[in-house]
Design an enzyme around this catalytic site. Structure first.
Site, PDB file in Angstrom:
ATOM      1  N   ARG A  74       0.846  -1.187   0.000  1.00  0.00           N
ATOM      2  CA  ARG A  74       0.000   0.000   0.000  1.00  0.00           C
ATOM      3  C   ARG A  74       0.882   1.237   0.000  1.00  0.00           C
ATOM      4  O   ARG A  74       1.990   1.231   0.526  1.00  0.00           O
ATOM      5  CB  ARG A  74      -0.910   0.016   1.232  1.00  0.00           C
ATOM      6  CG  ARG A  74      -2.108  -0.913   1.083  1.00  0.00           C
ATOM      7  CD  ARG A  74      -3.075  -0.799   2.248  1.00  0.00           C
ATOM      8  NE  ARG A  74      -2.512  -1.309   3.463  1.00  0.00           N
ATOM      9  CZ  ARG A  74      -2.101  -0.579   4.483  1.00  0.00           C
ATOM     10  NH1 ARG A  74      -2.225   0.740   4.445  1.00  0.00           N
ATOM     11  NH2 ARG A  74      -1.574  -1.138   5.541  1.00  0.00           N
ATOM     12  N   TYR A 214      -1.306  -3.488  -6.696  1.00  0.00           N
ATOM     13  CA  TYR A 214      -1.175  -4.194  -5.413  1.00  0.00           C
ATOM     14  C   TYR A 214      -2.518  -4.258  -4.677  1.00  0.00           C
ATOM     15  O   TYR A 214      -3.294  -3.295  -4.670  1.00  0.00           O
ATOM     16  CB  TYR A 214      -0.134  -3.499  -4.526  1.00  0.00           C
ATOM     17  CG  TYR A 214      -0.140  -4.065  -3.119  1.00  0.00           C
ATOM     18  CD1 TYR A 214       0.450  -5.308  -2.853  1.00  0.00           C
ATOM     19  CD2 TYR A 214      -0.783  -3.411  -2.075  1.00  0.00           C
ATOM     20  CE1 TYR A 214       0.397  -5.856  -1.576  1.00  0.00           C
ATOM     21  CE2 TYR A 214      -0.837  -3.954  -0.800  1.00  0.00           C
ATOM     22  CZ  TYR A 214      -0.243  -5.183  -0.560  1.00  0.00           C
ATOM     23  OH  TYR A 214      -0.305  -5.728   0.703  1.00  0.00           O
ATOM     24  N   LYS A 223      -9.524  -2.545   1.842  1.00  0.00           N
ATOM     25  CA  LYS A 223      -9.320  -1.440   2.778  1.00  0.00           C
ATOM     26  C   LYS A 223     -10.064  -0.166   2.324  1.00  0.00           C
ATOM     27  O   LYS A 223     -10.609   0.569   3.152  1.00  0.00           O
ATOM     28  CB  LYS A 223      -7.826  -1.149   2.949  1.00  0.00           C
ATOM     29  CG  LYS A 223      -7.004  -2.337   3.493  1.00  0.00           C
ATOM     30  CD  LYS A 223      -7.488  -2.765   4.836  1.00  0.00           C
ATOM     31  CE  LYS A 223      -6.488  -3.446   5.761  1.00  0.00           C
ATOM     32  NZ  LYS A 223      -6.012  -4.782   5.479  1.00  0.00           N
ATOM     33  N   HIS A 243     -11.229  -2.823  11.748  1.00  0.00           N
ATOM     34  CA  HIS A 243     -10.096  -3.633  11.290  1.00  0.00           C
ATOM     35  C   HIS A 243      -9.910  -4.773  12.295  1.00  0.00           C
ATOM     36  O   HIS A 243      -8.944  -4.811  13.044  1.00  0.00           O
ATOM     37  CB  HIS A 243      -8.862  -2.719  11.242  1.00  0.00           C
ATOM     38  CG  HIS A 243      -7.698  -3.283  10.507  1.00  0.00           C
ATOM     39  ND1 HIS A 243      -6.424  -2.811  10.687  1.00  0.00           N
ATOM     40  CD2 HIS A 243      -7.602  -4.270   9.584  1.00  0.00           C
ATOM     41  CE1 HIS A 243      -5.589  -3.481   9.898  1.00  0.00           C
ATOM     42  NE2 HIS A 243      -6.273  -4.374   9.232  1.00  0.00           N
ATOM     43  N   SER A 266      -0.304  -4.236  12.867  1.00  0.00           N
ATOM     44  CA  SER A 266       0.337  -5.242  12.033  1.00  0.00           C
ATOM     45  C   SER A 266       1.500  -5.891  12.785  1.00  0.00           C
ATOM     46  O   SER A 266       2.034  -5.323  13.735  1.00  0.00           O
ATOM     47  CB  SER A 266       0.817  -4.635  10.720  1.00  0.00           C
ATOM     48  OG  SER A 266       1.710  -3.592  10.996  1.00  0.00           O
ATOM     49  N   CYS A 268       1.380  -8.503  14.732  1.00  0.00           N
ATOM     50  CA  CYS A 268       1.031  -9.009  16.058  1.00  0.00           C
ATOM     51  C   CYS A 268       0.356 -10.380  15.986  1.00  0.00           C
ATOM     52  O   CYS A 268      -0.173 -10.868  16.981  1.00  0.00           O
ATOM     53  CB  CYS A 268       0.116  -8.030  16.782  1.00  0.00           C
ATOM     54  SG  CYS A 268       0.948  -6.539  17.329  1.00  0.00           S
ATOM     55  N   ASP A 294      -9.574 -10.176   9.079  1.00  0.00           N
ATOM     56  CA  ASP A 294      -9.085  -8.811   8.855  1.00  0.00           C
ATOM     57  C   ASP A 294     -10.106  -7.716   9.161  1.00  0.00           C
ATOM     58  O   ASP A 294      -9.761  -6.712   9.753  1.00  0.00           O
ATOM     59  CB  ASP A 294      -8.602  -8.676   7.403  1.00  0.00           C
ATOM     60  CG  ASP A 294      -7.711  -7.458   7.188  1.00  0.00           C
ATOM     61  OD1 ASP A 294      -6.949  -7.111   8.103  1.00  0.00           O
ATOM     62  OD2 ASP A 294      -7.785  -6.845   6.106  1.00  0.00           O
ATOM     63  N   ARG A 392       2.166 -12.229  -0.685  1.00  0.00           N
ATOM     64  CA  ARG A 392       0.807 -12.555  -0.215  1.00  0.00           C
ATOM     65  C   ARG A 392       0.276 -13.838  -0.825  1.00  0.00           C
ATOM     66  O   ARG A 392       0.653 -14.213  -1.929  1.00  0.00           O
ATOM     67  CB  ARG A 392      -0.135 -11.402  -0.598  1.00  0.00           C
ATOM     68  CG  ARG A 392       0.220 -10.052   0.023  1.00  0.00           C
ATOM     69  CD  ARG A 392      -0.420  -9.910   1.368  1.00  0.00           C
ATOM     70  NE  ARG A 392       0.115  -8.763   2.112  1.00  0.00           N
ATOM     71  CZ  ARG A 392      -0.476  -8.294   3.219  1.00  0.00           C
ATOM     72  NH1 ARG A 392      -1.586  -8.836   3.670  1.00  0.00           N
ATOM     73  NH2 ARG A 392       0.064  -7.290   3.881  1.00  0.00           N
TER      74      ARG A 392
HETATM   75  O1  SAT Z   1      -3.420  -4.920   0.843  1.00  0.00           O
HETATM   76  S1  SAT Z   1      -4.021  -4.833   2.171  1.00  0.00           S
HETATM   77  O2  SAT Z   1      -4.262  -3.438   2.506  1.00  0.00           O
HETATM   78  O3  SAT Z   1      -5.225  -5.564   2.240  1.00  0.00           O
HETATM   79  C1  SAT Z   1      -2.957  -5.499   3.261  1.00  0.00           C
HETATM   80  C2  SAT Z   1      -1.988  -4.484   3.655  1.00  0.00           C
HETATM   81  O4  SAT Z   1      -1.201  -4.050   2.828  1.00  0.00           O
HETATM   82  O5  SAT Z   1      -2.050  -4.087   4.825  1.00  0.00           O
HETATM   83 MN    MN Z   2      -5.365  -5.654   7.719  1.00  0.00          MN
END
Ligand code: SAT
Ligand code: MN
Length: 608
Positions: A74, A214, A223, A243, A266, A268, A294, A392
């Site tokens: 991101r 991405y 998101k 979230h 993130s 964790c 998520d 991923r």
């Molecule tokens: O691509 S997502 O936003 O779903 C996952 C991330 O990058 O945090």
């Molecule tokens: Mn997330």
């Protein structure tokens, strides 16, 4: 490709026509969501050179995709909230003037799909037709996006049927931003990093994204919609877009099932917690069921209960570090029908990533397509990773062995507890319960993680991340906290109890105090006992905590000394840490709810 449209929705048809005339694709294709269509999308990705089929005996129906190395995450610096008024974006967002930003994007969009197909993806966030679900339509020129959206959401004709002739939908436009000249095929992973923008228009319920392929930038249901736009919708309509993972805990002896949602920053172990396997000694007593890993959409119901759905239909999980030891359920989820992005390819046509097995394979093709061995080093002599750290897997949730039978229940599941967590090496005990709702909102507002070496910033420095939502609140963080307080009133007596956990406390010598992973079941058990009215606790300066006898120790040796160190509240550093909250609260400005400041003042008084 049919010429008759699959919908009579006038506004939708007009919107697609208008965008078609701007984007100028060679063809327009309405996705029906069928298996046949999915096969074609996947084959198109292979034919274009961006994907390879994995060995069907090892990973049936699965692809490996390699992105452009510049397009792997991101892009928060190019993510804008374009509310009409700047003050509505608040201090945690980057604001964009909606008129100017739109004008800038429109220039980029002009003719950007030349030589490509425009895919129209109707999608439902949440079970199709669920009263908690919402519909979006994404326009994109990326087959990768179509194939990923089909896993992560519900797409196609069945969504158009629910949308009807005049249903509301969130408008999502995405382009990789690389038009093609006549006869040109272009790069395998087209993108335009210099001109990447991910922009949100909360009042219009619209998302415009350009230049990146991405996940979080391009799968606009995730998101962008399910958190940023949805949080703004939720505020208007009296619900919550969070979230949070959702898991169910079934007591095998009584049959009773409780559901919990949890928010962690993130790194964790959120996905691991969502798919927790109880330790052998507790396996006869409890079974964990996964609903989401998520995002949770949470809505108070007319009968007073609070119910939640997972708006997604798949896992978009970080591959490195995932193994049969850390998360066998995630491994099983991606055993077939999965799209892997930026992991390594093995000699027998399977995938590998750092942490998957203890031993590294002798030879791989790395995520950039280069030959790789364990001895491969870069120009500075540094070991080269075979997979990108943010590589991923996109896997269907229904592949997960612990998927909850209720996960697609349109009514959602009834939530009993909200859990907040962080990565805190000192000061913060394993678990405590908020005194009340307002105190719980304060705990969420001030939660955070100490920086690990992997993140930007100084190691050990505390990064505040309210409700793990810092990059995803689609409006002013002060208004967001006020909304949480208001929701407490709205939910009344049935509102979930609030807890804080920390798996990461260490001794002075730097040894972990808590084993974590499956052993977190013991903490979950205490949390549920509290919710069900059987759990004992004592009052501390931070909240209600268990004493050692309140926890189930069956099968785990744990000394009194370690327990005391794990649960200790107090000392100079805690007071210092807590005082550090003030800078964060101050940064929220005038919109900080008075009740949150009051909780901070009370906490300082209790600790002084
Ligand atoms: O691509 S997502 O936003 O779903 C996952 C991330 O990058 O945090
Ligand atoms: Mn997330």
């Amino acid at each position: 490709m049919s010429t008759t449209l699959p919908t009579n929705h006038k506004e939708l048809i007009k919107w697609v026509e208008e965008w078609t005339s701007i984007l100028k694709p060679d063809a327009v294709y309405w996705c029906d969501g069928s298996e046949d269509e999915d096969k074609k999308m996947r084959q198109a990705m292979v034919d274009s050179g961006v994907a390879v089929w994995l060995n069907p005996e090892k990973r049936p129906n699965s692809l490996l995709v390699r992105s452009d190395p510049r397009d792997v995450a991101r892009v928060e610096s190019r993510t804008l909230i374009c509310s009409e008024k700047q003050e509505d974006a608040g201090p945690t967002n980057q604001w964009g003037d909606p008129k100017e930003t739109r004008a800038k994007l429109m220039k980029l969009y002009e003719g950007c799909m030349k030589g490509r197909t425009l895919y129209v993806i109707p999608f439902s966030m949440g079970p199709v037709g669920s009263p908690i679900a919402h519909i979006g339509v994404e326009l994109t020129d990326s087959a990768y996006v179509v194939a990923n959206m089909r896993i992560m959401t519900r797409i196609g004709t069945k969504v158009l049927e629910v949308l009807g002739d005049d249903g509301a939908f969130v408008k999502c436009v995405h382009s990789v931003g690389v038009p093609l000249a006549e006869g040109e095929t272009g790069p395998a992973w087209p993108c335009d990093p210099e001109n990447t923008y991910i922009t949100h228009y909360p009042e219009a319920r619209e998302i415009l994204s350009f230049g990146s392929g991405y996940g979080g930038n391009a799968l606009l249901g995730k998101k962008c919609f399910a958190l940023r736009i949805a949080s703004s919708m939720a505020r208007e309509e009296g619900w919550m877009a969070e979230h949070m993972l959702i898991l169910g805990v079934q007591n095998k002896k009584t049959g009773k099932k409780n559901y919990v949602t949890a928010a962690f920053p993130s790194a964790c172990g959120k996905t691991n917690f969502a798919m927790l396997i109880p330790p052998a000694e507790m396996a006869d007593d409890y079974q964990i069921f996964t609903v989401g890993d998520d995002i949770a959409w949470i809505k108070p119901q007319p009968d007073g209960s609070v119910r939640a759905i997972n708006p997604e239909a798949g896992w978009f999980g970080v591959a490195p570090g995932t193994s049969n030891d850390t998360n066998p359920m995630a491994m099983e989820s991606c055993s077939k029908d999965t799209i892997f992005t930026n992991v390594a390819l093995t000699d027998d046509g399977d995938v590998w990533w750092e942490g998957m097995t203890k031993e590294e394979p002798a030879h791989l093709i790395d995520w950039k397509g280069n030959e790789w061995t364990p001895a491969t080093v870069d120009a500075n002599g540094k070991k080269v990773l075979s997979s990108h750290p943010n590589a991923r897997f996109t896997a269907p949730a229904c592949n997960c062995p612990t998927i909850d039978p209720e996960w697609e229940n349109p009514a959602g599941v009834k939530i009993d507890a909200f859990v907040f967590g962080g990565r805190r090496m000192r000061d913060i005990p394993l678990v405590f319960q908020a005194y009340n709702w307002q105190h719980g909102v304060f705990l969420g507002a001030t939660m955070g993680s100490e920086q690990t070496a992997a993140a930007e910033g100084k190691v050990g420095q505390l990064r505040n991340d309210p409700m793990a939502m810092r990059p995803f609140i689609g409006y002013h963080v002060g208004d967001y906290l006020k909304h949480w307080l208001d929701m407490g009133k709205k939910m009344g007596e049935n509102r979930p109890a609030v807890f804080h956990v920390n798996w990461f406390r260490k001794t002075e010598e730097g040894k972990w105090l808590w084993p974590g992973f499956g052993q977190n079941m013991r903490v979950l058990e205490w949390i549920l006992n509290r919710c069900n009215g059987t759990g004992h606790a004592v009052e501390t300066a931070l909240g209600f905590s268990p004493v050692k006898e309140d926890m189930n120790w069956n099968g785990l040796e744990f000394t009194d000394e370690d327990w005391d160190a794990l649960m200790k509240v107090g000392g100079e550093t805690l007071l210092e840490t807590v005082k550090g909250n003030q800078a964060l609260l101050d940064s929220i400005g005038d919109k900080l709810p008075k009740d949150i400041q009051a909780e901070q003042d009370l906490l300082i008084a209790r600790l002084s």
